[in-house]
Enzyme design. Structure first.
Site, PDB file in Angstrom:
ATOM      1  CG  ASP A   1      -2.306   0.544   0.933  1.00  0.00           C
ATOM      2  OD1 ASP A   1      -2.428   1.357  -0.002  1.00  0.00           O
ATOM      3  OD2 ASP A   1      -3.255   0.198   1.661  1.00  0.00           O
TER       4      ASP A   1
ATOM      5  CD  GLU B   1       0.908   5.213  -7.245  1.00  0.00           C
ATOM      6  OE1 GLU B   1       1.303   6.367  -7.396  1.00  0.00           O
ATOM      7  OE2 GLU B   1       0.119   4.658  -8.049  1.00  0.00           O
ATOM      8  CD1 TRP B   2      -4.900   3.301  -3.381  1.00  0.00           C
ATOM      9  CD2 TRP B   2      -3.753   5.114  -2.760  1.00  0.00           C
ATOM     10  NE1 TRP B   2      -4.536   3.145  -2.061  1.00  0.00           N
ATOM     11  CE2 TRP B   2      -3.842   4.253  -1.659  1.00  0.00           C
ATOM     12  CE3 TRP B   2      -3.082   6.333  -2.622  1.00  0.00           C
ATOM     13  CZ2 TRP B   2      -3.264   4.550  -0.423  1.00  0.00           C
ATOM     14  CZ3 TRP B   2      -2.506   6.641  -1.399  1.00  0.00           C
ATOM     15  CH2 TRP B   2      -2.601   5.762  -0.321  1.00  0.00           C
ATOM     16  N   GLY B   3      -2.968   4.589  -8.440  1.00  0.00           N
ATOM     17  CA  GLY B   3      -2.850   5.243  -9.744  1.00  0.00           C
ATOM     18  C   GLY B   3      -2.280   6.644  -9.702  1.00  0.00           C
TER      19      GLY B   3
ATOM     20  CG  ASP C   1      -9.743   2.097  -1.187  1.00  0.00           C
ATOM     21  OD1 ASP C   1      -8.693   2.044  -1.856  1.00  0.00           O
ATOM     22  OD2 ASP C   1      -9.763   1.984   0.050  1.00  0.00           O
TER      23      ASP C   1
HETATM   24  C1  GAL Z   1      -6.268   1.201   1.150  1.00  0.00           C
HETATM   25  C2  GAL Z   1      -6.375   0.178   0.030  1.00  0.00           C
HETATM   26  C3  GAL Z   1      -7.447  -0.807   0.405  1.00  0.00           C
HETATM   27  C4  GAL Z   1      -7.101  -1.468   1.724  1.00  0.00           C
HETATM   28  C5  GAL Z   1      -6.893  -0.416   2.795  1.00  0.00           C
HETATM   29  C6  GAL Z   1      -6.374  -1.012   4.090  1.00  0.00           C
HETATM   30  O1  GAL Z   1      -5.244   2.103   0.849  1.00  0.00           O
HETATM   31  O2  GAL Z   1      -6.663   0.825  -1.162  1.00  0.00           O
HETATM   32  O3  GAL Z   1      -7.599  -1.779  -0.611  1.00  0.00           O
HETATM   33  O4  GAL Z   1      -5.936  -2.251   1.563  1.00  0.00           O
HETATM   34  O5  GAL Z   1      -5.949   0.562   2.369  1.00  0.00           O
HETATM   35  O6  GAL Z   1      -6.175  -0.069   5.076  1.00  0.00           O
END
Ligand code: GAL
Length: 404
Positions: free
Chosen positions: A163, A196-198, A218
Site C-alpha cells: 500500500d 498506489e491508487w494510480g 478504493d
Molecule cells: C487502502 C487500500 C485498500 C485497503 C486499505 C487497508 O489504501 O486501497 O484496498 O488495503 O488501504 O487499510
C-alpha cells in the site's frame, strides 16, 4: 575589459544552456539497466482478500474458515487460489526489527497459517505498506524492505499487496522497485500487487516492477458516485477505459477487488460488475464472506465462461468500442480470434443494444456465432452485428466467433 565581460557572460550562459539541455534519456549511458519481469501472474491473479468484508476485524479463524470455504464452495476449483490477509494483521517489530503478527488475533503465527492455506492447495497472500505505517496505522515496511521480504518468504508468502499510506515525499517508482527487488532477493516466487491508487501513473513504468497495480482509489459496494476516496463501479470503469494498452501477461491494471455478494448492489449489478472486471482482464479477488455466500453470489463468482474471458492467455484488456448516451459496447480480443463483448446499459430503463461486427475489427459481412455467457446458450449465427435487450444496470455478455 571586453574579455572579462565575455567571460562573465559565459559564466552566466553556460549553466543556463546545461539546464535547458538535460542529459537525454536515450543516451545509452543514461539508460536504466534492462529489468526482466518476474515471470509471475501470466493471467490475472484470482483469490480472496479480507478487506472488503472484514476490514480490520480479522483473526486466524476468519482466514482459516475463508480458506475452507474457498475450497468447499467450488471457488478454488473455479480458479480462486490466493487467500490474502489485508491490513491489520500486524503486531509490533521484535528486538531484531522482525515484523510479528498481532499475538492475540494470530496466536498460532503466520507460518502456521500459511502452512494451513498451502495444505488446502491454496496460496498465501499478505499486506504491507511502503511508508512508515499502513493505512490502518500498523507498522509499514519503510527502511525494512529486505528484512520484511525475507520474513514473508520464511512464512511461505506467495503474494504481497503493498500500500501507499504515510509515504510522505517518497518516490513511487523508487519505493516499489525497492520492494520488488527485495521480494526477488527473498528466493521465493511472490506476486507483487502494487496499491498506489494510480497516483503516479504506474501503468507507465511498472510493467517489470509489479504484477498488478491499482489504477484508482478504493471501490465501494455501489453502482455509481464518489464517496470521499471511494468510487462506485461505473466511476472505476470510466477510469479504466483508456488504460487498456498497458495491461498484458504478468502486468495488470487493477480496478480493485470484487464487491460481489456484499449486499450493496442488486444481483443484476453484481453480474455487471463481475462481467466488466473479466472484460478488463482484472484480477478477480473476491471480497465477500465465503462462509455465508448465497447461491446467486456463488453462481456469479464461479461462472466458468466469464472467468475464461478474464483468464484468456492473450491477456488483452477490453475497451469501450461504442457509446450512445447510457448504452455502451465493450470488447476484447481473445487468443483464439474470438471476441468477448459486453452490452452495458447504464440507464434506468431496459434498452436494446447492438454490437456491430465492424466495432470488433470484423468485416460487416462475416457470419459469426454468438454465445451468451450468462444464459450459457448459443444464440445462432449473425452477420453485421448482434442486438439484445439489456436490463437497467445490466449487461449481456457474449462471445463472437467467426463462422467460416
Ligand atoms: C487502502 C487500500 C485498500 C485497503 C486499505 C487497508 O489504501 O486501497 O484496498 O488495503 O488501504 O487499510
Amino acid at each position: 575589459m571586453r574579455r572579462m565581460l565575455l567571460a562573465l557572460a559565459a559564466l552566466l550562459v553556460v549553466p543556463l544552456l546545461i539546464l535547458a539541455h538535460p542529459a537525454r534519456a536515450d543516451d545509452p549511458k543514461d539508460m536504466e539497466p534492462p529489468r526482466p519481469a518476474n515471470g509471475l501472474a501470466l493471467t490475472p491473479p484470482m483469490g480472496w482478500n479480507t478487506w472488503n468484508k472484514f476490514a480490520c476485524e480479522i483473526n486466524e479463524d476468519v482466514i482459516r474458515k475463508a480458506a475452507d470455504a474457498l475450497v468447499s464452495s467450488g471457488m478454488a476449483g473455479a480458479g480462486y487460489k490466493y487467500v490474502v490477509i489485508d491490513d491489520c494483521w500486524h503486531g509490533a517489530r521484535d528486538a531484531h526489527g522482525d515484523m510479528q503478527p498481532d499475538p492475540v488475533r494470530f496466536p498460532s503465527g503466520l507460518k502456521a497459517l500459511g502452512d494451513y492455506i498451502h495444505s488446502k492447495g491454496l496460496k498465501f497472500g499478505i499486506y504491507s505498506d511502503a511508508g512508515k505505517m499502513t493505512c490502518g496505522k500498523r507498522p509499514g515496511s519503510l527502511g525494512h524492505e529486505y528484512q520484511d521480504a525475507a520474513q514473508y518468504a520464511a512464512w511461505g508468502v506467495d503474494y504481497l499487496k503493498y500500500d501507499w499510506c504515510y509515504t510522505g515525499t517518497l518516490d513511487a517508482k523508487a519505493a516499489y522497485t525497492l520492494m520488488s527487488d527485495a521480494l526477488r532477493a527473498s528466493g521465493r516466487d511472490i506476486v507483487f500487487s502494487m496499491c498506489e491508487w494510480g497516483t503516479a501513473k504506474p501503468w507507465l513504468w511498472a510493467q517489470t516492477v509489479g504484477n498488478l497495480w491499482r489504477s484508482t482509489g478504493d471501490i465501494y459496494d455501489g453502482w455509481q458516485g464518489k464517496k470521499d476516496y471511494s468510487l462506485g463501479i461505473m466511476d472505476i470503469l470510466d477510469l479504466e477505459a483508456d488504460l487498456y494498452p498497458y495491461a498484458g501477461p504478468g502486468h495488470w491494471n487493477d480496478p480493485d477487488m470484487l464487491e460481489v455478494g456484499n449486499g450493496g448492489m442488486t444481483e443484476t449489478e453484481y453480474r455487471s460488475h463481475f462481467s466488466l472486471w473479466a472484460l478488463l482482464a482484472a484480477p478477480l479477488i473476491a471480497g465477500n464472506d465465503l462462509t455465508s455466500m448465497s447461491p446467486a453470489t456463488r453462481a456469479i463468482l464461479t461462472n466458468a465462461e466469464v472467468i475464461a474471458v478474464d483468464q484468456d492467455p492473450l491477456g488483452a484488456q477490453g475497451r469501450r468500442v461504442a457509446k450512445q448516451g447510457e448504452l455502451e459496447v465493450w470488447a476484447r480480443p481473445l487468443a483464439n480470434g474470438d471476441r468477448a463483448v459486453i452490452l452495458l446499459n447504464r440507464g434506468a430503463a431496459p434498452a436494446k443494444i447492438t454490437v456491430n461486427w465492424t466495432d470488433l475489427g470484423y468485416p460487416a459481412k462475416l457470419p459469426a456465432k454468438v454465445r451468451d455467457l450468462w444464459l450459457a446458450k448459443d444464440q445462432g449465427t449473425s452477420k453485421g452485428g448482434y442486438t439484445a435487450e439489456v436490463a437497467p444496470h445490466g449487461v449481456v455478455m457474449v462471445t463472437v466467433r467467426p463462422a467460416v
